[in-house]
Design an enzyme around this catalytic site. Structure first.
Site, mmCIF file in Angstrom:
data_model
loop_
_atom_site.group_PDB
_atom_site.id
_atom_site.type_symbol
_atom_site.label_atom_id
_atom_site.label_comp_id
_atom_site.label_asym_id
_atom_site.label_seq_id
_atom_site.Cartn_x
_atom_site.Cartn_y
_atom_site.Cartn_z
ATOM 1 N N HIS A 1 -55.738 -95.042 100.043
ATOM 2 C CA HIS A 1 -54.652 -95.024 99.440
ATOM 3 C C HIS A 1 -53.889 -96.072 99.186
ATOM 4 C CE1 HIS A 1 -50.198 -93.391 97.682
ATOM 5 N NE2 HIS A 1 -50.886 -93.854 97.133
ATOM 6 N N HIS B 1 -50.507 -88.487 100.942
ATOM 7 C CA HIS B 1 -50.073 -88.090 99.743
ATOM 8 C C HIS B 1 -51.114 -87.229 98.636
ATOM 9 C CE1 HIS B 1 -48.285 -92.000 100.957
ATOM 10 N NE2 HIS B 1 -47.769 -91.231 100.930
HETATM 11 S S1 FES Z 1 -52.162 -92.159 102.389
HETATM 12 FE FE1 FES Z 1 -53.281 -91.331 101.848
HETATM 13 S S2 FES Z 1 -53.061 -90.067 99.813
HETATM 14 FE FE2 FES Z 1 -51.267 -92.066 100.161
#
Ligand code: FES
Ligand code: SF4
Lengths: 173, 821
Positions: free
Chosen positions: A101, A120
């Protein structure tokens, strides 16, 4: 599995899903005739020795990196055969630990065998090819393709998703 | 088997790639993105000077890199007739999302139409009409003149009430100011259509009537208020999954305490601490889980009420707060009316409330303290009240909405930094239409009209009752029957004989048939039944304006061509108006034909200038050029003017204490408890063992129209999941991944069992609006007095059908982030 087989395997998965056009050739390169999708050659991966089977204990993840030092990962022996698992027991897996992500480092949670992102809250199942259980990424966790030789040496030889923070899994490749 | 793309490198945008503003197509948050496009025959380079990001791409990028884009953010699309590379990635300069993408927004590029990469190739590309027993491609003129001729005949014979309309009223893709204006001008100005409904409910009505009647619009604060609040009181909402980046970028800093500096700077002279959070929800959600992780369990209060009892809790909280003297007496005296009467009518003791809601009385008292006990030194607490579908689509919508607004007024939780009484929202908003007073109140229950055989022609705009209505089984059954009557009549006459065709259609309508027209971007189940299917363009294929949950208006620029002959909805509405004018004129009715003047728009910008610019509050300041210059941050509505060429925002509403009523006062409202309001639900609760609560899931957008075509999502949820307690599963002999039938006295549907350890026994949660298992099949038709359904409080039984397809490749581990990770 050779890279060639791997591509065939990916192609087969696409076929089984019935979306033949959308998969392997989806991204990447200059398309000569815009009306046709073309398969893209994947990048050349190094074969890197990560560890020996004897170095691993069940549920004690070993820090590794692949395909180079800037791409941290983890090598885990699960003690039971899992899809994509390598080694004599089919239970050794390796993943990138940069969350696909926004690149936070994942933590291993042995109790339910997941890699978890403090960024997140994305969660990835290490028993199921890094499947995103919940989360913010549009891909599951990049899994390092492993080969174990007769002496028990474990080699990484490929990656099945784009690693976070790269436009090419092999930097400069 | 876990889906893997097998993509391990991506093309690089060159330094001179075209960069355009994009607001996410999907949820209410409206995150800012940038679209990079460049010629197919070119590539950027790794060196900083050679790529659009100005960084060395030969080096590993670390967390929160501005430059990384994943394969779902890439595609090849057509732009001005030429193929181009496209990257759509989140914008770090947007104050809404600050560079974050959710799992939904992260696939904007991948969900574009691409004949090169094969994504969304079943988009509707050309108008189609029913001829020779199938949907056949045709020209716009042919399709629209048929719709116009049939619509005219229906109006001539049955009046405008014979025209039934289903239309989006939201922003974002499949909506937006241009398109709500286009459809609104057609149906509310040129015509005065009364039998109209909205995309997700069976009538044309507000989901938040009560707060509006009391003088308070439902989007009245700004996202920064979530960073400034002392307490966030969240009712029937699950923001991590449904308003993801609002939660991540604006709630989490307050939970972690990293917004303390901002609080001290903006709100000096009073004590500050990290936020406390209260959730009212029968279900423990991942939002509760993550709040506990970030704020500590001691700062999170989850009030797991009995389903449908929110109203009692809200009334009890108000009673307790007033009895303790914590209410905002000065504000109440100066800016409100009806306080004493409402308080007397709603008076509810903590003990009575505990009995009805199933909560611990101490927890209700604690909630009252967190909401309203003054801070040290006497300052009023700053409590932000947020609610969404659990309340809006729950029991007794109108009164419950009134009850939270009462609580807000009693504590002056609006118009002050760190407060607000807001719905969290589903879609973005983008509503500007001519007055709709003729629709009446209560509005017509359109789905029931259709079931009862009324109406002759049905215009459907980006709506699919088949997936998203209540009493869905019966609706589908009748709809298929009625539209088939017309199909058969059409097949009996050569298509080219227009006069005879129209005559045959009208005769079929007289026999109970229905002529249906569908405007959409993709084939839909309801579209299958229709006789004319018209292809619409979506965001990015047209310029589109919308606002988000803090009224932030942006322009998504057109960055690619629409597929085939697809057109923006507003232009389709205009061309339909032109054809209606011609049809009435040809029939000799000049007076009626003249009503369709004013639809000579050629572009969506024409529709914007005709609609928003002239009719929205502050719209006179807003143009496409000015919005483009405001980038992904746009302007918060109502636009207050222009300064130095920049549009001026209104950050919060009601800061002056003047509300939207005749006397400018906020009106308290009596909202007494009357049990489960929708007819038959209390009996259903006794009769069936499982609550079938329902709603969204993080990964899936709306009715899954793109997701069923997106392998990454489809592989994870091939069938809508139903979350169940493992104990209930054991009782029924169910395993994770089993396909079950959910059935009751209304109908039946299917879902895939997903065990959730924290789920309470007898309380399930199912994905709503899925095409592969419509929860609407088991929801009875009864609504409240204003035609708002109670989609949530539904009871049914469950039995095993078999294994869900692909279930053995799906991980059924808990979505909860582990507390000890
Ligand atoms: S960096 Fe892993 S959920 Fe956003
Ligand atoms: S949070 Fe909503 S608006 Fe933001 S990226 Fe996700 S779906 Fe889009």
């Amino acid at each position: 599995m050779s890279k060639c087989d791997r591509l065939v395997d990916l192609g087969r998965r696409q076929f089984l899903r019935g979306s033949a056009a959308a998969g392997v050739g989806a991204a990447a390169t200059v398309v000569a005739t815009p009306k046709r999708a073309e398969a893209r050659a994947r990048v050349e991966y190094p074969s890197n020795r990560l560890a020996n089977v004897a170095d691993l204990a069940v549920d004690e993840p070993l820090d590794i990196s692949y395909p180079d030092d800037d791409s941290p990962g983890v090598l885990i022996k699960l003690g039971k055969a899992v899809p994509g698992g390598a080694g004599p027991d089919g239970d050794i897996v390796a993943y990138s630990v940069m969350c696909p992500h926004k690149g936070y480092f994942l933590n291993y949670h042995a109790a339910d065998r997941t890699l978890n992102c403090p960024g997140h809250y994305s969660r990835f199942d290490v028993e199921l090819e890094g499947q995103q259980i919940f989360g913010m990424s549009n891909q599951s966790l990049p899994m390092f393709e492993l080969r174990v030789d007769a002496s028990g040496d474990i080699f990484a030889e490929g990656v099945d998703e784009l690693i976070y923070g790269r436009t090419n899994n092999v930097l400069g490749g | 088997m876990t889906y893997k793309r097998g993509v391990d490198q991506l093309p690089i945008p060159p330094a001179d790639a075209r960069v355009q503003n994009v607001t996410c197509d999907f949820c209410i948050v409206g995150c800012g993105y940038k679209a990079y496009s460049w010629d197919l025959n070119r590539q950027g380079g790794m060196a900083p000077g050679e790529n659009a990001f100005g960084i060395d791409l030969a080096e590993q990028q670390w967390a929160e890199s501005e430059a990384w884009y994943q394969p779902s953010m890439y595609n090849i699309v057509m732009q001005d007739g030429r193929p181009v590379h496209l990257v759509v990635k989140p914008d770090t300069d947007c104050v809404v999302n600050q560079g974050l993408n959710s799992v939904r927004g992260g696939r904007i590029a991948e969900t574009r139409y691409s004949e090169q990469t094969g994504t969304m190739t079943d988009r509707l590309t050309h108008p189609q009409v029913w001829r020779y027993s199938q949907h056949m491609p045709t020209s716009w003129d042919d399709a629209l003149s048929l719709v116009a001729d049939v619509t005219r005949r229906v109006i001539e014979e049955w009046g405008e009430d014979g025209v039934i309309v289903s239309a989006f009223d939201h922003g974002g893709a499949a909506g937006g100011y241009e398109n709500t204006w286009g459809t609104g001008k057609l149906y509310f100005d040129a015509m005065k259509i009364r039998n109209i409904r909205i995309h997700n409910r069976p009538a044309y009505n507000s989901e938040v009537h009560a707060t509006r009647d009391m003088g308070m619009g439902e989007l009245n604060n700004c996202y920064e208020d979530a960073e400034l609040a002392d307490t966030i009181f969240c009712v029937g909402a699950n923001p991590l999954e449904n308003q993801t980046n609002y939660f991540l970028a604006h709630w989490v800093p307050n939970l972690r305490g990293t917004s303390l500096g901002k609080k001290e700077e903006q709100l000096p002279g009073e004590p500050h601490a990290p936020a406390k959070v209260i959730f009212v929800d029968p279900r423990r959600t991942v939002s509760v889980n993550v709040c506990e992780i970030e704020a500590g369990a001691e700062n999170v209060l989850h009030l797991a009420i009995k389903p449908g009892t929110d109203l009692v809790l809200l009334n009890a909280l108000m009673t307790e707060i007033v009895d303790k003297g914590w209410h905002a007496a000065d504000f109440i005296a100066a800016h409100t009316s009806g306080f004493d009467e409402a308080l007397a009518a709603n008076r509810t003791s903590i003990e009575d409330a505990a009995g009805i809601t199933g909560l611990d009385p101490e927890d209700i008292r604690k909630a009252a303290r967190w909401i309203a006990e003054p801070k040290e030194g006497g300052a009023l607490r700053r409590t932000m009240m947020a609610y969404e579908k659990g309340l809006i689509w729950g029991n007794d919508n109108y009164r419950t909405n009134a009850a939270i607004a009462n609580l807000c007024f009693a504590t002056h939780s609006v118009g002050r930094p760190g407060t607000g009484c807001v719905r969290l929202g589903g879609h973005q908003e983008g509503y500007v239409r001519p007055p709709d007073g003729h629709v009446g109140r209560p509005a017509a229950y359109v789905d029931q009209l259709l079931i009862n055989g009324e109406g002759g022609v049905h215009h459907v705009w980006a709506t699919d009752h088949f997936k998203s209505t209540l009493n869905a089984e019966e609706f589908r059954r009748v709809y298929r029957r009625r539209t088939n009557i017309v199909k058969e009549a059409m097949e009996a006459i050569p298509y080219g004989d227009r006069e005879a065709q129209v005559e045959a259609i009208v005769n079929a309508i007289r026999r109970g048939g229905l002529f249906a027209v569908d405007v959409d971007i993709l084939p839909t189940p309801i579209g299958d039944c229709c006789h004319v299917v018209l292809p619409a363009a979506t965001a990015g294929e047209m310029n589109l304006t919308s606002m988000n949950g803090e009224r932030r208006l942006r322009l998504t620029e057109k960055y690619m061509d629409a597929p085939g002959a697809a057109l923006p909805d507003c232009i389709i509405a205009a061309r339909l108006a032109n054809h209606l004018e011609a049809s009435f004129r040809a029939a000799g009715n000049d007076a009626y034909a003249d009503q369709f003047k004013g639809f000579d728009w050629q572009t969506e910008e024409d529709a914007f200038m005709d609609g928003y610019h002239q009719h929205a509050g502050g719209g006179e300041h807003v143009t496409y050029d000015r919005l483009r210059a405001m980038g992904t941050n746009g302007v918060q509505e109502p636009c207050a003017g222009v300064e130095d060429g920049k549009l001026v925002s209104t950050q919060r509403l009601y800061t002056d204490g003047v509300f939207g009523t005749d006397d400018g006062k906020a009106h308290f409202m009596a909202s007494e408890w009357r049990g489960l309001q929708a007819k038959g639900r209390a009996e259903q609760r006794e009769k069936y063992p499982f609550l079938i609560n329902n709603g969204r899931k993080n990964m899936i957008w709306q009715n899954a129209f793109y997701d069923v075509r997106t392998p990454f999502v489809r592989e994870r949820f091939p069938v809508p999941p139903i979350e169940m307690s493992p104990d209930d599963m054991a009782d029924l002999g169910l395993e994770a991944g089993d396909l079950v039938e959910v059935w009751n006295d209304v109908g039946s549907t299917q879902a895939m069992v997903y065990p959730i350890a924290t789920a309470r026994r007898g309380e399930c949660f199912m994905l709503f609006s899925s095409p592969l298992g419509q929860v609407g099949n088991v929801i009875s038709e009864h609504t409240n007095e204003l035609m708002i359904p109670n989609y949530k409080n539904v009871w049914a039984n469950i039995r095993r059908i078999g294994r869900a397809p692909q279930a053995d490749g799906i991980s059924f581990k808990t979505p909860e982030y582990p507390a000890d990770a």
